[in-house]
Write an enzyme that holds these catalytic residues in place. Sequence first.
Site, short mmCIF file in Angstrom:
data_model
loop_
_atom_site.label_atom_id
_atom_site.label_comp_id
_atom_site.label_asym_id
_atom_site.label_seq_id
_atom_site.Cartn_x
_atom_site.Cartn_y
_atom_site.Cartn_z
N LYS A 1 15.59 -34.07 -34.23
CA LYS A 1 15.97 -33.85 -35.40
C LYS A 1 14.57 -33.41 -36.35
O LYS A 1 14.80 -33.31 -37.37
CB LYS A 1 16.76 -34.62 -36.08
N TYR B 1 25.23 -52.00 -43.77
CA TYR B 1 26.33 -52.39 -42.85
C TYR B 1 26.55 -53.93 -43.06
O TYR B 1 27.53 -54.42 -42.63
CB TYR B 1 26.25 -52.13 -41.54
N GLU C 1 9.88 -33.38 -51.64
CA GLU C 1 11.44 -33.30 -51.20
C GLU C 1 12.24 -33.88 -52.65
O GLU C 1 13.33 -33.41 -53.04
CB GLU C 1 11.77 -33.80 -50.06
N LYS D 1 15.30 -43.03 -46.58
CA LYS D 1 15.78 -43.50 -45.38
C LYS D 1 15.08 -43.26 -44.01
O LYS D 1 14.31 -42.37 -44.33
CB LYS D 1 17.28 -42.96 -45.37
N LYS E 1 14.20 -38.48 -45.98
CA LYS E 1 14.81 -38.85 -44.75
C LYS E 1 13.92 -38.47 -43.55
O LYS E 1 13.68 -37.37 -43.42
CB LYS E 1 16.28 -38.14 -44.64
N SER F 1 21.23 -48.42 -39.24
CA SER F 1 21.73 -48.95 -37.97
C SER F 1 20.75 -49.75 -37.09
O SER F 1 20.96 -50.81 -36.79
CB SER F 1 22.57 -47.98 -37.12
C1 PBG Z 1 23.13 -37.58 -39.98
C2 PBG Z 1 23.01 -39.22 -40.23
C3 PBG Z 1 22.32 -40.20 -39.89
C4 PBG Z 1 22.78 -41.14 -40.43
C5 PBG Z 1 23.39 -41.06 -41.37
N1 PBG Z 1 23.87 -39.70 -41.11
C6 PBG Z 1 21.10 -40.03 -38.79
C7 PBG Z 1 20.94 -39.33 -37.76
O1 PBG Z 1 21.50 -39.04 -36.74
O2 PBG Z 1 19.88 -38.38 -38.03
C8 PBG Z 1 21.93 -42.58 -39.97
C9 PBG Z 1 22.61 -43.97 -40.46
C10 PBG Z 1 22.13 -45.19 -39.65
O3 PBG Z 1 21.25 -44.92 -38.73
O4 PBG Z 1 22.65 -46.15 -39.91
N2 PBG Z 1 23.59 -36.93 -40.82
#
Ligand code: PBG
Length: 334
Positions: free
Chosen positions: A228, A324, A244, A259, A205, A285
Site C-alpha cells: 500500500k 483491541y 497531511e 497510526k 497513516k 493489530s
Molecule cells: C485499512 C485499514 C488498516 C487497518 C484498519 N483499516 C490497515 C491496512 O490494511 O492498511 C489496520 C488496523 C490494525 O492493524 O489493527 N483501511
Amino acid sequence: MARTIITGAFPSTRPRRLRQADWVRRLVRETRPTPDDLVWGLIVHDGPEKRIPVRSMPGVDRLNIDEAARAAVRARELGIPALAIFPHIRADLKDEAGSEAANPDGLVPNVIRAMKAAAPEVGVACDVALDPFTSHGHDGRLDETGYVVNDETVAALMEQALIQARAGADIVAPSDMMDGRIGAIRDQLDEEGFDRVMILSYAAKYASAFYGPYRDAVGTASTLRGDKKTYQMDFGNTQEALRETAMDIEEGADLVMVKPGLPYLDIVRRVSEEFGAPTLVFQISGEYAQIKAAAAQGWLDEDRAIIETMSAFKRAGASGVITYFAERAAQLLG
Ligand code: PBG
C-alpha cells in the site's frame, strides 16, 4: 572545555525519595489513562456464528451482529466512550470495485443499527476504506496497471461514509489515505443533513508491517496484491505527517489519528502539539499481537504491558487510543 558542574544536587536532592512507596508514586504521577481514553476496536462478520477466533490475534474474535450489539452494552458498562467497527466481508460479496461498501443493508450499516439500538449512549466509529470489500484487498479502486486511482476512490468513499451516517454512525473514519477525501466527505455529509456526524481522519497513516494480523482478521491477508506504499506514508517521514494532518484539519477533520501507535510516538507528540486537535492513536493489530504472543510465552505480564502502553500514548499527547485491549484496559483502569 567548559563543564557544567551541578553543585548541591546529590545528596541533598534524591529523586528516589519520591519513588519509595506506592502512595507517593501515585501522588506524583503525571499521566493517568482512564477508561474515557479508550475506543474499542471490534471485528465483525455477517455469519451466524456468534464468535470466530482470529488466529493471529488471540483473544479477539470476529463478532456477529448480535454479539457486536452486546459489546456495545459492555462498553457502556465499562465506561468505554466509543467503538470502532472493522468488517470481515464474505468472499462472495467482494469484487474489483468494492461495491458492497455502498450497500445500505450491508454488514456495517446493520451492525451500526444494532449497536445504536442496544446502547445509544456509546459512540460508534466506522472505518471508511474499501479494502474489506475489494477482491484485491486495496483501499481503493484500481486502474488497468493496478494503481489505486484517487478521485474515483474518493467518490466511492463518499458513498460509503454516507450509508454509514444514514445507519446512525457518530464518527466516520477514513483510513484510506486518498488525497482530498476529508473535504469531499464533509461536503457530502453536510449536504445530506449530517452536519453532526464527526470525521476522524487517519491523517498520518504509515505503510506498516504491523498491520499483518488485521489483514488476517478482516480476510485481506491472502488476497492483497502488492503493498500500500503508493497511498500510505513512508515510515521515514515526519514533515509529511504534519502536512497531511494540516490538510485534513483544513478540509474539516474533527479528530485526527496517528497510526501505528507505539513505534510512532514521536509523531503523536508532534501532531498533538502542533495542531491542538483531538489526536487519537491506534494501537494496531501487530502491536496487540506482539504483547499477546510474548505474554502467552510467559515473557511479559500482559496487564502491566496494557497499562504501560496506554500511559505511553497519553504521555506522548494522545487524547485517546483505539485498541483491541479496550475491554481489559477498562477493567484495569476503571
Ligand atoms: C485499512 C485499514 C488498516 C487497518 C484498519 N483499516 C490497515 C491496512 O490494511 O492498511 C489496520 C488496523 C490494525 O492493524 O489493527 N483501511
